[in-house]
Design a protein around this motif. Structure first.
Motif, PDB file in Angstrom:
ATOM      1  N   ASN A  48      73.012   9.348  36.519  1.00 13.84           N
ATOM      2  CA  ASN A  48      73.959  10.109  37.193  1.00 13.84           C
ATOM      3  C   ASN A  48      74.971  10.717  35.938  1.00 13.84           C
ATOM      4  N   VAL A  49      74.743  11.944  36.121  1.00 15.94           N
ATOM      5  CA  VAL A  49      75.400  12.634  35.073  1.00 15.94           C
ATOM      6  C   VAL A  49      76.803  13.424  35.401  1.00 15.94           C
ATOM      7  N   THR A  50      77.807  13.319  34.566  1.00 18.95           N
ATOM      8  CA  THR A  50      79.006  14.069  34.495  1.00 18.95           C
ATOM      9  C   THR A  50      79.208  14.662  33.415  1.00 18.95           C
ATOM     10  N   MET A  51      79.456  15.906  33.392  1.00 17.72           N
ATOM     11  CA  MET A  51      79.856  16.970  32.465  1.00 17.72           C
ATOM     12  C   MET A  51      81.555  17.403  32.573  1.00 17.72           C
ATOM     13  N   PHE A  52      82.059  16.950  31.705  1.00 15.48           N
ATOM     14  CA  PHE A  52      83.750  16.990  31.665  1.00 15.48           C
ATOM     15  C   PHE A  52      84.046  18.404  30.752  1.00 15.48           C
ATOM     16  N   VAL A  74      82.896  18.757  35.982  1.00 14.49           N
ATOM     17  CA  VAL A  74      84.251  18.608  36.364  1.00 14.49           C
ATOM     18  C   VAL A  74      85.100  19.512  35.158  1.00 14.49           C
ATOM     19  N   ALA A  75      86.119  20.390  35.618  1.00 10.51           N
ATOM     20  CA  ALA A  75      86.654  21.313  35.048  1.00 10.51           C
ATOM     21  C   ALA A  75      88.153  20.576  34.643  1.00 10.51           C
ATOM     22  N   CYS A  76      88.558  20.389  33.372  1.00 12.23           N
ATOM     23  CA  CYS A  76      89.812  19.556  33.244  1.00 12.23           C
ATOM     24  C   CYS A  76      91.052  20.419  33.573  1.00 12.23           C
ATOM     25  N   GLY A 112      81.372  25.047  42.929  1.00 14.97           N
ATOM     26  CA  GLY A 112      80.684  23.842  43.031  1.00 14.97           C
ATOM     27  C   GLY A 112      81.220  22.883  42.201  1.00 14.97           C
ATOM     28  N   LEU A 113      82.344  23.275  41.376  1.00 16.70           N
ATOM     29  CA  LEU A 113      82.883  22.412  40.508  1.00 16.70           C
ATOM     30  C   LEU A 113      83.802  21.344  41.086  1.00 16.70           C
ATOM     31  N   ASP A 114      84.180  20.174  40.240  1.00 13.93           N
ATOM     32  CA  ASP A 114      85.102  19.262  40.586  1.00 13.93           C
ATOM     33  C   ASP A 114      86.235  19.506  39.584  1.00 13.93           C
ATOM     34  N   TYR A 115      87.563  19.155  39.909  1.00  8.80           N
ATOM     35  CA  TYR A 115      88.798  19.450  39.003  1.00  8.80           C
ATOM     36  C   TYR A 115      89.409  18.149  38.942  1.00  8.80           C
ATOM     37  N   ALA A 116      89.724  17.705  37.571  1.00  7.12           N
ATOM     38  CA  ALA A 116      90.292  16.447  37.414  1.00  7.12           C
ATOM     39  C   ALA A 116      90.670  16.408  36.127  1.00  7.12           C
ATOM     40  N   TYR A 120      87.357  11.458  33.925  1.00  7.56           N
ATOM     41  CA  TYR A 120      86.289  11.293  33.047  1.00  7.56           C
ATOM     42  C   TYR A 120      86.180  10.049  32.367  1.00  7.56           C
ATOM     43  N   LEU A 121      87.187   9.223  31.984  1.00  4.52           N
ATOM     44  CA  LEU A 121      87.334   8.012  31.417  1.00  4.52           C
ATOM     45  C   LEU A 121      86.917   7.151  32.244  1.00  4.52           C
TER      46      LEU A 121
END
Length: 161
Positions: free
Chosen positions: A36-40, A120-122, A139-143, A148-149
């Protein structure tokens, strides 16, 4: 029995072409391995996600408009971290990648989306840099950083690029 963590998270802080390529090679490789990959994406890393032809409306301040004009718009406009040579470095890198059948950064981004890599875009960095959602790819998430943590805490690989 202890739960096995199967995640890879990374902070993409840098917007240099070579570092963005490395980020997506790692992300797609991890996703292909079933992680499961998350890029912030934060600060200059947000430039990787910019659309090349969208300029947000008149609700921006003068400083936000200046930032928008000075920052590269998307993966095709990124500079190299080393050997940029006034724009020749990225052209040479792209030619070498093509000659060796390596996907372009734009293709890697699409591949990451196809592999369900969470990008995820900061939101705090977006505010500071005057970027709006419509300026970034779909297609991005925003958070924020807390999101992220929380994901990083559930992962066994955490990177900062």
């Amino acid at each position: 029995m202890e739960e096995t963590k199967n995640g890879t998270t990374m902070v993409v802080f840098d917007g240099d072409l070579d570092k963005a390529i490395a980020s997506f090679i790692i992300a797609t490789g991890a996703a292909a391995m079933g992680k499961n990959v998350t890029m912030f994406f934060t600060f200059w890393g947000l430039n990787v996600l910019r659309k090349d032809n969208v300029i947000s409306g008149s609700d921006k301040t003068m400083m936000e408009k200046m930032f928008g004009k000075m920052m590269p718009r998307g993966p095709e406009k990124l500079a190299m971290s080393k050997m940029n040579f006034g724009g020749m470095g990225p052209k040479m890198m792209k030619k070498m990648m093509k000659n060796h059948n390596v996907s372009s950064l734009k293709e890697m981004i699409e591949m990451a989306q196809d592999l369900d890599v969470k990008m995820v875009a900061c939101t705090m960095s977006m505010d500071v840099m005057g970027l709006k959602e419509e300026e970034l790819i779909d297609g991005l998430d925003y958070a924020g950083v807390a999101s992220y943590l929380a994901e990083a805490e559930e992962s066994n690989i955490n990177l900062f690029i």
